[in-house]
Motif scaffolding. Structure first.
Motif, PDB file in Angstrom:
ATOM      1  N   PHE A 175       1.198  -0.824   0.224  1.00  9.74           N
ATOM      2  CA  PHE A 175      -0.296   0.072   0.269  1.00  9.74           C
ATOM      3  C   PHE A 175       1.031   1.525  -0.031  1.00  9.74           C
ATOM      4  O   PHE A 175       1.858   1.232   0.518  1.00  9.74           O
ATOM      5  CB  PHE A 175      -0.877  -0.500   1.136  1.00  9.74           C
ATOM      6  CG  PHE A 175      -1.574   1.131   0.945  1.00  9.74           C
ATOM      7  CD1 PHE A 175      -2.482   1.224   0.756  1.00  9.74           C
ATOM      8  CD2 PHE A 175      -0.792   2.225   2.816  1.00  9.74           C
ATOM      9  CE1 PHE A 175      -3.175   2.936   0.833  1.00  9.74           C
ATOM     10  CE2 PHE A 175      -1.784   3.417   2.689  1.00  9.74           C
ATOM     11  CZ  PHE A 175      -2.704   3.643   1.907  1.00  9.74           C
ATOM     12  N   PHE A 176       0.563   2.190  -0.860  1.00  9.42           N
ATOM     13  CA  PHE A 176       1.074   3.348  -0.902  1.00  9.42           C
ATOM     14  C   PHE A 176       0.616   4.741  -1.621  1.00  9.42           C
ATOM     15  O   PHE A 176      -0.459   4.634  -1.974  1.00  9.42           O
ATOM     16  CB  PHE A 176       2.493   3.267  -1.863  1.00  9.42           C
ATOM     17  CG  PHE A 176       3.057   4.368  -2.001  1.00  9.42           C
ATOM     18  CD1 PHE A 176       4.158   5.272  -1.191  1.00  9.42           C
ATOM     19  CD2 PHE A 176       3.053   5.274  -3.458  1.00  9.42           C
ATOM     20  CE1 PHE A 176       4.708   6.234  -1.388  1.00  9.42           C
ATOM     21  CE2 PHE A 176       3.466   6.942  -3.985  1.00  9.42           C
ATOM     22  CZ  PHE A 176       4.200   7.413  -2.379  1.00  9.42           C
ATOM     23  N   PHE A 177       0.350   6.274  -0.183  1.00  8.54           N
ATOM     24  CA  PHE A 177      -0.085   7.069  -0.932  1.00  8.54           C
ATOM     25  C   PHE A 177       0.809   7.551  -0.910  1.00  8.54           C
ATOM     26  O   PHE A 177       1.597   8.432   0.293  1.00  8.54           O
ATOM     27  CB  PHE A 177      -1.017   6.476   0.130  1.00  8.54           C
ATOM     28  CG  PHE A 177      -2.675   7.179  -0.100  1.00  8.54           C
ATOM     29  CD1 PHE A 177      -3.246   6.153  -0.857  1.00  8.54           C
ATOM     30  CD2 PHE A 177      -3.520   8.284   0.197  1.00  8.54           C
ATOM     31  CE1 PHE A 177      -4.255   6.195  -1.704  1.00  8.54           C
ATOM     32  CE2 PHE A 177      -5.118   7.530  -0.097  1.00  8.54           C
ATOM     33  CZ  PHE A 177      -5.150   6.705  -1.009  1.00  8.54           C
ATOM     34  N   ASN A 271       3.035   0.776   3.553  1.00  6.88           N
ATOM     35  CA  ASN A 271       3.425  -0.379   4.643  1.00  6.88           C
ATOM     36  C   ASN A 271       4.931  -0.275   3.231  1.00  6.88           C
ATOM     37  O   ASN A 271       5.445  -0.097   2.316  1.00  6.88           O
ATOM     38  CB  ASN A 271       2.779  -1.410   3.940  1.00  6.88           C
ATOM     39  CG  ASN A 271       1.403  -1.449   3.992  1.00  6.88           C
ATOM     40  OD1 ASN A 271       1.655  -0.846   5.411  1.00  6.88           O
ATOM     41  ND2 ASN A 271       0.276  -2.058   4.150  1.00  6.88           N
ATOM     42  N   THR A 272       5.991  -1.559   4.529  1.00  3.46           N
ATOM     43  CA  THR A 272       7.293  -1.298   3.423  1.00  3.46           C
ATOM     44  C   THR A 272       7.035  -2.976   2.903  1.00  3.46           C
ATOM     45  O   THR A 272       8.568  -3.255   3.491  1.00  3.46           O
ATOM     46  CB  THR A 272       7.835  -0.885   4.743  1.00  3.46           C
ATOM     47  OG1 THR A 272       7.225  -1.898   6.245  1.00  3.46           O
ATOM     48  CG2 THR A 272       7.759   0.822   5.113  1.00  3.46           C
ATOM     49  N   GLY A 273       6.680  -3.777   2.775  1.00  5.58           N
ATOM     50  CA  GLY A 273       6.945  -5.173   2.444  1.00  5.58           C
ATOM     51  C   GLY A 273       5.939  -5.793   3.470  1.00  5.58           C
ATOM     52  O   GLY A 273       5.921  -6.783   2.767  1.00  5.58           O
ATOM     53  N   PHE A 278       2.381   0.642   7.794  1.00  5.30           N
ATOM     54  CA  PHE A 278       2.458   1.472   7.495  1.00  5.30           C
ATOM     55  C   PHE A 278       3.587   2.332   8.209  1.00  5.30           C
ATOM     56  O   PHE A 278       3.141   2.311   9.321  1.00  5.30           O
ATOM     57  CB  PHE A 278       0.873   2.259   7.273  1.00  5.30           C
ATOM     58  CG  PHE A 278       0.943   3.776   6.907  1.00  5.30           C
ATOM     59  CD1 PHE A 278       0.778   3.623   5.691  1.00  5.30           C
ATOM     60  CD2 PHE A 278       1.104   4.659   7.345  1.00  5.30           C
ATOM     61  CE1 PHE A 278       0.763   4.995   5.442  1.00  5.30           C
ATOM     62  CE2 PHE A 278       1.494   5.709   7.304  1.00  5.30           C
ATOM     63  CZ  PHE A 278       1.138   5.796   5.653  1.00  5.30           C
ATOM     64  N   VAL A 279       4.394   3.364   7.465  1.00  4.92           N
ATOM     65  CA  VAL A 279       5.474   4.210   8.264  1.00  4.92           C
ATOM     66  C   VAL A 279       4.714   5.528   7.426  1.00  4.92           C
ATOM     67  O   VAL A 279       4.891   5.792   6.032  1.00  4.92           O
ATOM     68  CB  VAL A 279       7.175   3.777   7.418  1.00  4.92           C
ATOM     69  CG1 VAL A 279       7.603   5.010   7.597  1.00  4.92           C
ATOM     70  CG2 VAL A 279       7.053   2.385   8.026  1.00  4.92           C
ATOM     71  N   TYR A 358       9.161   2.722   0.021  1.00  6.06           N
ATOM     72  CA  TYR A 358       7.748   2.038  -0.366  1.00  6.06           C
ATOM     73  C   TYR A 358       7.923   1.253  -1.174  1.00  6.06           C
ATOM     74  O   TYR A 358       7.738   1.865  -2.924  1.00  6.06           O
ATOM     75  CB  TYR A 358       6.993   3.219  -0.362  1.00  6.06           C
ATOM     76  CG  TYR A 358       6.996   4.238   1.266  1.00  6.06           C
ATOM     77  CD1 TYR A 358       6.638   3.938   2.070  1.00  6.06           C
ATOM     78  CD2 TYR A 358       7.467   5.339   0.840  1.00  6.06           C
ATOM     79  CE1 TYR A 358       7.172   4.446   3.762  1.00  6.06           C
ATOM     80  CE2 TYR A 358       6.947   6.069   1.704  1.00  6.06           C
ATOM     81  CZ  TYR A 358       6.448   5.668   3.184  1.00  6.06           C
ATOM     82  OH  TYR A 358       6.582   6.547   4.176  1.00  6.06           O
ATOM     83  N   PRO A 359       7.906  -0.057  -1.459  1.00  3.02           N
ATOM     84  CA  PRO A 359       8.047  -0.834  -2.189  1.00  3.02           C
ATOM     85  C   PRO A 359       6.638  -1.236  -3.621  1.00  3.02           C
ATOM     86  O   PRO A 359       6.970  -1.675  -4.222  1.00  3.02           O
ATOM     87  CB  PRO A 359       8.098  -2.269  -2.042  1.00  3.02           C
ATOM     88  CG  PRO A 359       7.881  -2.085  -0.097  1.00  3.02           C
ATOM     89  CD  PRO A 359       8.103  -0.662  -0.130  1.00  3.02           C
ATOM     90  N   GLY A 360       5.842  -0.266  -2.933  1.00  2.04           N
ATOM     91  CA  GLY A 360       4.959   0.301  -3.629  1.00  2.04           C
ATOM     92  C   GLY A 360       4.777   0.868  -4.637  1.00  2.04           C
ATOM     93  O   GLY A 360       4.271   1.282  -6.138  1.00  2.04           O
TER      94      GLY A 360
END
Length: 368
Positions: A175-177, A271-273, A278-279, A358-360
């Motif tokens: 997840f990425f924003f 998220n970081t994988g 979530f960071v 962020y891998p996303g």
């Protein structure tokens, strides 16, 4: 004054057939099925602008924002009169970008299409971010059935967006924003009451009919009442009245309301994988110390931040980059801010490498 959407004659419903392109946007799909844009789904942005105005009454600022995002997302570094697909990547020889072949709007993750969709899966949750997920569509229909009050139509989507953010963090390890995803992700759920509410004489401010909403999304029911979805069957119902005179700035009060009521909708990071990892984006590091997270909620800083990061993140070689920035400037002005008088902090660059945690983002980023 309410305006009836014409669904007869030249705009009679014809579902998509073999060779027709359809993508993740039910508005574009239904416009194609009613010939407000070319039925085959290969369109220019001028056709989308004219078609959305004629069909749904979308104003020029909203159209300009969608055009800029779409050209960026579709990898179309070309003039606005250049054709592209509203769905899948077209075969070689049909259309081609100037600097790279357009991918079509189906393949635009973290550009035109982002995580936490109201009715679609996250790309890295189930591998498909363009197909309507029947349980999610049913959930939206259930929410409007439970609370049919027209005055609550935006609030329902605010709640649903918050729920979907929570779901994505808990189920999508990628997840990425980012800043642009924040704007797109916040605006997309609010398009449902803006575009798909019937503004009849009885309900001039708009009413969400679940049957109409199901039809526009391409949903159908079996004789036993079970919902199913068929690609390419998005249909505008009879006696449907468009929202008169709306534009992008009309979203602003709902943005503010949603971000205030549901803090999880006003986030940047990812998220970081793994799920639930979530960071938040370190705004201070990202902006070289010009801003920090606390500052964004003070005074004019949020308006400055959105304007400046838009300038820096949208590729300068994109034909509509200046148009995109001007639309964001117009939205900020509609809140009552005048950028020229804000004395914004000097933000000359952002650290894009900060997004690489962020891998996303890494999986879907494009050269800028």
């Amino acid at each position: 004054m309410s305006q009836l959407i014409d669904v007869h004659g030249a705009h009679a419903y014809v579902p998509a057939g073999p060779g027709d392109f359809r993508g993740p946007c039910p508005a574009l799909n239904s416009m194609a099925n009613h010939n407000y844009i070319p039925h085959n789904g290969i369109v220019t942005w001028e056709q989308i602008l004219n078609g959305s105005l004629a069909c749904f009454g979308a104003g020029p600022a909203f159209d300009a924002l969608a055009i800029a995002l779409g050209m960026y997302g579709a990898n179309l570094l070309a003039p606005p009169d250049f054709p592209l697909s509203i769905g899948e990547m077209p075969p070689a020889g049909i259309v081609g970008g100037i600097l790279a072949p357009p991918s079509g709007l189906t393949n635009t993750h973290n550009q035109f299409e982002v995580d936490a969709s109201v009715t679609r899966c996250d790309l890295y949750e189930c591998g498909d971010a363009h197909t309507v997920q029947v349980p999610l569509l049913q959930n939206v229909l259930d929410m409007y059935t439970a609370d049919p009050d027209p005055a609550h139509k935006e609030a329902i989507m605010e709640t649903q967006h918050a729920n979907r953010i929570n779901h994505s963090i808990a189920n999508n390890p990628y997840f990425f924003f980012g800043p642009i995803e924040l704007v797109i992700g916040s605006g997309a759920p609010l398009l449902i009451p803006a575009l798909f509410a019937n503004h009849s004489a009885e309900f001039p401010d708009g009413y969400i009919s679940t049957d109409a909403l199901m039809s526009i999304y391409g949903g159908h029911r079996y004789p036993n009442g079970t919902l199913y979805w068929t690609r390419g069957t998005e249909r505008i119902p009879e006696n449907f009245y468009r929202n008169p005179g709306w534009d992008a700035e009309d979203f602003v009060p709902y943005f503010v309301d949603m971000w205030t009521k549901y803090p999880q909708t006003f986030i940047m990071g990812g998220n970081t994988g793994t799920v639930n990892s979530f960071v938040p984006l370190d705004v201070a590091n990202f902006t070289n110390g010009v801003y920090n997270a606390e500052m964004l909620l003070q005074g004019n800083n949020l308006a400055c931040f959105l304007y400046q990061t838009t300038q820096l993140l949208v590729p300068s070689q994109l034909a509509t980059a200046e148009l995109f920035v001007q639309v964001v400037l117009g939205l900020i002005s509609s809140i009552g801010f005048n950028i020229a008088q804000l004395a914004c902090p000097q933000l000359e660059a952002v650290k894009l490498e900060q997004l690489d945690q962020y891998p996303g983002w890494v999986r879907s980023k494009k050269s800028m």
